[in-house]
Design an enzyme around this catalytic site. Structure first.
Site, short mmCIF file in Angstrom:
data_model
loop_
_atom_site.label_atom_id
_atom_site.label_comp_id
_atom_site.label_asym_id
_atom_site.label_seq_id
_atom_site.Cartn_x
_atom_site.Cartn_y
_atom_site.Cartn_z
N LYS A 46 -24.33 103.73 90.01
CA LYS A 46 -23.04 103.18 89.54
C LYS A 46 -23.04 101.68 89.26
CE LYS A 46 -20.99 106.02 88.75
NZ LYS A 46 -21.42 106.95 87.64
N HIS A 99 -33.38 105.34 90.67
CA HIS A 99 -32.50 104.71 91.67
C HIS A 99 -33.31 104.40 92.94
CE1 HIS A 99 -28.91 105.40 89.38
NE2 HIS A 99 -28.79 106.68 89.62
N ARG A 118 -24.87 95.35 90.89
CA ARG A 118 -23.42 95.25 90.71
C ARG A 118 -22.79 94.96 92.06
NH1 ARG A 118 -19.38 100.02 88.27
NH2 ARG A 118 -17.73 98.59 87.60
N MET A 227 -18.89 103.48 74.10
CA MET A 227 -19.54 104.44 75.00
C MET A 227 -18.56 105.41 75.65
SD MET A 227 -22.89 102.49 76.55
CE MET A 227 -23.27 103.85 77.63
N ARG A 247 -15.74 105.33 82.95
CA ARG A 247 -14.41 105.42 83.55
C ARG A 247 -13.53 104.23 83.20
NH1 ARG A 247 -12.05 103.95 88.50
NH2 ARG A 247 -13.80 102.52 88.74
N GLY A 249 -14.99 100.57 83.56
CA GLY A 249 -15.88 99.49 83.10
C GLY A 249 -15.33 98.10 83.37
P1 A3P Z 1 -16.70 102.38 86.57
O1 A3P Z 1 -16.69 103.68 87.31
O2 A3P Z 1 -16.33 101.21 87.44
O3 A3P Z 1 -15.89 102.42 85.33
P2 A3P Z 1 -23.97 104.17 86.11
O4 A3P Z 1 -24.30 104.35 84.68
O5 A3P Z 1 -24.96 103.38 86.88
O6 A3P Z 1 -23.60 105.48 86.72
O7 A3P Z 1 -22.67 103.23 86.17
C1 A3P Z 1 -21.41 103.74 85.75
C2 A3P Z 1 -20.45 102.58 85.70
O8 A3P Z 1 -20.79 101.76 84.55
C3 A3P Z 1 -19.04 103.07 85.46
O9 A3P Z 1 -18.21 102.09 86.10
C4 A3P Z 1 -18.93 103.02 83.95
O10 A3P Z 1 -17.63 103.01 83.47
C5 A3P Z 1 -19.66 101.71 83.68
N1 A3P Z 1 -20.11 101.60 82.29
C6 A3P Z 1 -20.80 102.50 81.56
N2 A3P Z 1 -20.99 102.06 80.31
C7 A3P Z 1 -20.42 100.84 80.24
C8 A3P Z 1 -20.29 99.88 79.20
N3 A3P Z 1 -20.76 100.10 77.99
N4 A3P Z 1 -19.64 98.72 79.49
C9 A3P Z 1 -19.16 98.49 80.74
N5 A3P Z 1 -19.23 99.37 81.75
C10 A3P Z 1 -19.87 100.54 81.51
#
Ligand code: A3P
Length: 287
Positions: A46, A99, A118, A227, A247, A249
């Site tokens: 995440k 991971h 993060r 995205m 979700r 971002g």
């Molecule tokens: P949130 O749940 O806070 O929105 P991972 O890919 O490691 O699973 O991370 C997912 C997180 O990255 C999610 O955060 C998602 O919304 C965010 N995310 C994915 N694509 C993104 C983008 N293009 N810009 C910003 N955040 C992004």
């Protein structure tokens, strides 16, 4: 008082895996021999994995976005999920998601590693929605953020303790084959971070983004808004009543989920774990 519930995991050698993962693929993944032309995208869950996977994919496809009929996890596969044999037969150069902590990640001095960190507050909230939404992996549809927070702060989640992961990689932050980035910096200045990734990957990638059309295309198609469209490219299906995979971002969304006491407890852990390390000043620690 409502009884707290925990996500379900598949326990394998003291390691928690999502239930859909197989111990065989995990074991073959961690014994994969990293190759000279491989690039690993490394994150704790995440922390911006999918975003980085798409940037890297576009950099290696002349700025074209991932087509609607493809899935990023077959293009830039997750080592522990697909196993070492799957990765071994990918054409070169290989881009691989993991991971794993530093010590478990297949190492080769000529392999490149892009690490994205993060802040743990937003990570915990994002991880909660992830765990709640992938019912077949975690059986946690009824779980609350408070339930999940207790698992997160004690490291009783898949891929283990957030701080163990961060600290294992932060020690290698300045290695010549490691590019250490943060989600917050990517949000703040995506162009600078895309250029940093291209530079790290080598001259031929840097040359590509000197073509401004390619750079603009990557910026556009890897933005949160782009995205958020056609999300079947990023993950397996989630039930319609759950939050989408891409979700919110946002940076700082955690404030609408954390209680005062949860904020204090995670701040204290962040302060204690990172004191005297290079992770100490990555984020401002809330009071
Ligand atoms: P949130 O749940 O806070 O929105 P991972 O890919 O490691 O699973 O991370 C997912 C997180 O990255 C999610 O955060 C998602 O919304 C965010 N995310 C994915 N694509 C993104 C983008 N293009 N810009 C910003 N955040 C992004």
């Amino acid at each position: 008082m409502k009884k707290s519930i925990k996500p379900s995991y598949k326990l394998h050698k003291n390691f928690r895996l999502p239930m859909g993962f197989t111990p065989e693929n995990f074991d073959s993944g961690i014994t994969y021999q990293a190759q000279e032309k491989d690039t690993f995208i490394v994150t704790y869950p995440k922390c911006g994995t999918t975003w980085t996977q798409h940037i890297i994919w576009m950099l290696s496809h002349d700025g074209k976005p991932l087509p609607l009929d493809k899935n990023i996890n077959l293009e830039v596969p997750h080592l522990e999920e697909v196993g070492g044999d799957f990765v071994k037969y990918l054409s070169k150069p290989r881009f691989i998601k993991t991971h794993l902590t530093y010590n478990l990640t297949p190492y080769n001095p000529d392999t490149k590693y892009i690490y994205v960190a993060r802040n743990p507050f937003d990570c915990a909230v994002s991880f909660y929605y992830h765990t709640q939404g992938f019912i077949k992996h975690y059986d946690f549809a009824e779980g609350t953020f408070d339930d999940f927070f207790e698992c997160f702060i004690t490291g009783e989640v898949d891929w283990g303790d957030y701080f163990d992961h961060l600290l294992s990689w932060v020690q290698h932050k300045n290695d010549q084959n490691v590019l250490f980035l943060t989600y917050e910096s990517m949000k703040n200045d995506p162009k600078m971070n895309i250029i940093a990734m291209a530079k790290f990957l080598g001259d031929n990638y840097l040359e590509k983004i000197e073509n401004l059309q390619i750079l603009e295309s990557i910026l556009h198609h890897t933005s949160f808004t782009s995205m958020s469209q056609n999300q079947s490219r990023w993950s397996s299906q989630r039930p319609v009543n759950m939050t989408p995979f891409i979700r919110q971002g946002k940076v700082g969304d955690w404030r609408s989920h954390f209680s005062v006491s949860q904020t204090q407890r995670l701040s204290q852990k962040l302060r204690m774990k990172t004191a005297g390390t290079e992770a100490e000043n990555l984020w401002q620690i809330p009071e």
